[in-house]
Enzyme design. Structure first.
Site, mmCIF file in Angstrom:
data_model
loop_
_atom_site.group_PDB
_atom_site.id
_atom_site.type_symbol
_atom_site.label_atom_id
_atom_site.label_comp_id
_atom_site.label_asym_id
_atom_site.label_seq_id
_atom_site.Cartn_x
_atom_site.Cartn_y
_atom_site.Cartn_z
ATOM 1 N N GLY A 169 53.448 47.001 -0.614
ATOM 2 C CA GLY A 169 52.774 45.716 -0.602
ATOM 3 C C GLY A 169 53.692 44.650 -0.035
ATOM 4 N N SER A 190 51.680 54.703 -0.978
ATOM 5 C CA SER A 190 50.897 53.541 -1.354
ATOM 6 C C SER A 190 49.479 54.005 -1.635
ATOM 7 C CB SER A 190 50.945 52.493 -0.235
ATOM 8 O OG SER A 190 50.663 51.199 -0.728
ATOM 9 N N ARG A 248 57.973 47.632 -12.396
ATOM 10 C CA ARG A 248 57.786 47.580 -13.838
ATOM 11 C C ARG A 248 58.505 48.771 -14.450
ATOM 12 N NH1 ARG A 248 56.771 42.970 -13.678
ATOM 13 N NH2 ARG A 248 54.874 41.860 -14.343
ATOM 14 N N GLU A 277 61.394 46.119 -22.730
ATOM 15 C CA GLU A 277 62.251 44.933 -22.592
ATOM 16 C C GLU A 277 62.136 44.023 -23.814
ATOM 17 O OE1 GLU A 277 61.129 43.074 -18.926
ATOM 18 O OE2 GLU A 277 61.741 44.786 -17.717
ATOM 19 N N HIS A 295 65.727 41.838 -15.727
ATOM 20 C CA HIS A 295 64.437 41.426 -15.162
ATOM 21 C C HIS A 295 64.574 40.061 -14.484
ATOM 22 C CE1 HIS A 295 59.846 42.098 -15.673
ATOM 23 N NE2 HIS A 295 60.087 41.474 -14.540
ATOM 24 N N ALA A 297 65.185 39.707 -10.952
ATOM 25 C CA ALA A 297 65.032 39.755 -9.498
ATOM 26 C C ALA A 297 64.192 38.594 -8.970
ATOM 27 C CB ALA A 297 64.410 41.083 -9.073
#
Length: 340
Positions: A169, A190, A248, A277, A295, A297
């Site tokens: 994506g 994909s 994820r 998390e 987490h 990024a």
């Protein structure tokens, strides 16, 4: 947003604000909307939602934080029946029941492409770190081991590596372009082949892993992609393989990943996301061939500012629609590229 003398104050629409506080975003929201802040209220979520629903002018929109802090499902929507718009601060929408929203005519928008470039940069940075052992070598120097043990163990080159990307994506495509500049050979999996790229398409993730030296997880989390990187996929990647995950945590079978790393069945990993998390498997903390980030990024000074503008733009677009049409609103509005 003040008023001139003699004019009544502007009536701001009510918005549920269900996310951790952040001063710039919070301030901008308060300037434009009547914010009902779940964190500031100090109430349990159920009591907060009940109080919001009971107001004379209940909220018709909610800002929801990604990452599973609150799930916007049927019970959430039942608690505040006036909600007709959910705006997520995340690119992923795994914390929103899209089918239920569609059934009720609730519009949904995400962060669009706000984070895409920063996440792609982070993914490539993690890969360079793992493959060249940057963080591990830095710890080696800080511990004073260089004078004692001599030169640090060799890393590998990124140049020419075969990289399989799961999810081509917005983010996956940007990762591919960045890795092309390193001379990497790009393959991908994909939902279907993309005519716009010349990369080799693999309909099966196991086959993609078997033809790759690096596997980058950049897909959305859904029923099909939960644990898409399984024990078998890790086996197919092989002992020289590296896994990077900026999607994820639950897209990887984390328990199997830990075992594969401990047993040397893959060479290393760069992980920005985790299954539970903020809990991180303790075994990963001592592994020099693993790079871990919290987490983060998506988070840069620029992306936070852009997100604020993007979400407020979406909310204002929603509220600008004629109020008489709110009960049949079913389309996903758009104020910038990348909305669902």
């Amino acid at each position: 947003m003040g008023t001139t003398a003699g004019e009544p104050p502007a009536v701001h629409p009510a918005v549920l604000f269900i996310r951790r506080p952040g001063a710039p975003f919070s301030n901008a929201m308060h300037q434009r909307f009547r914010v009902l802040d779940s964190v500031a209220s100090g109430e349990p979520l159920a009591a907060f939602l009940a109080a919001a629903a009971a107001k004379p002018d209940p909220p018709r929109a909610a800002v929801i934080m990604g990452g599973g802090v609150v799930r916007a499902d049927a019970s959430f929507l039942d608690a505040v029946l006036s909600i007709r718009c959910l705006v997520s601060t995340a690119a992923g929408v795994d914390h929103i029941d899209l089918a239920e929203c569609a059934r009720r005519g609730v519009a949904v928008a995400n962060s669009g492409t706000v984070y895409s470039a920063d996440v792609a940069d982070h993914a490539v940075g993690m890969l360079v770190d793992v493959i060249r052992r940057v963080s591990a070598a830095e710890r080696f120097v800080r511990r004073g081991l260089w004078p004692v043990q001599g030169d640090y163990a060799l890393g590998s080159t990124l140049r020419g590596k075969r990289v399989g990307i799961i999810g081509l994506g917005n983010i996956g495509s940007l990762i591919a372009k960045r890795l092309e500049a390193f001379g990497c050979v790009i393959h991908y999996n994909s939902r279907g082949p993309k005519d716009s790229v010349a990369y080799k398409y693999f309909p099966d993730v196991h086959d993609l892993a078997s033809e790759s030296e690096v596997l980058v997880v950049a897909c959305a989390l859904n029923k099909e992609t939960r644990h898409v990187v399984s024990k078998d996929v890790l086996e197919a990647l092989g002992t020289d393989g590296i896994v990077i995950n900026i999607g994820r945590g639950a897209s990887i079978d984390e328990a199997e990943l830990v075992i594969a790393l401990k047993e040397g069945r893959i060479a290393g990993a760069g992980l920005d996301v985790f299954e539970n998390e903020p809990a991180v498997p303790s075994d990963l903390l001592s592994m020099d061939n693993v790079v871990l980030t919290p987490h983060s990024a998506v988070f840069t000074l620029e992306s936070r500012s852009d997100l604020c503008e993007h979400l407020i733009c979406n909310l204002e677009a929603f509220f600008s629609v004629n109020a008489t049409h709110m009960n049949i609103w079913r389309t996903v509005f758009e104020c910038s590229a990348g909305i669902l």
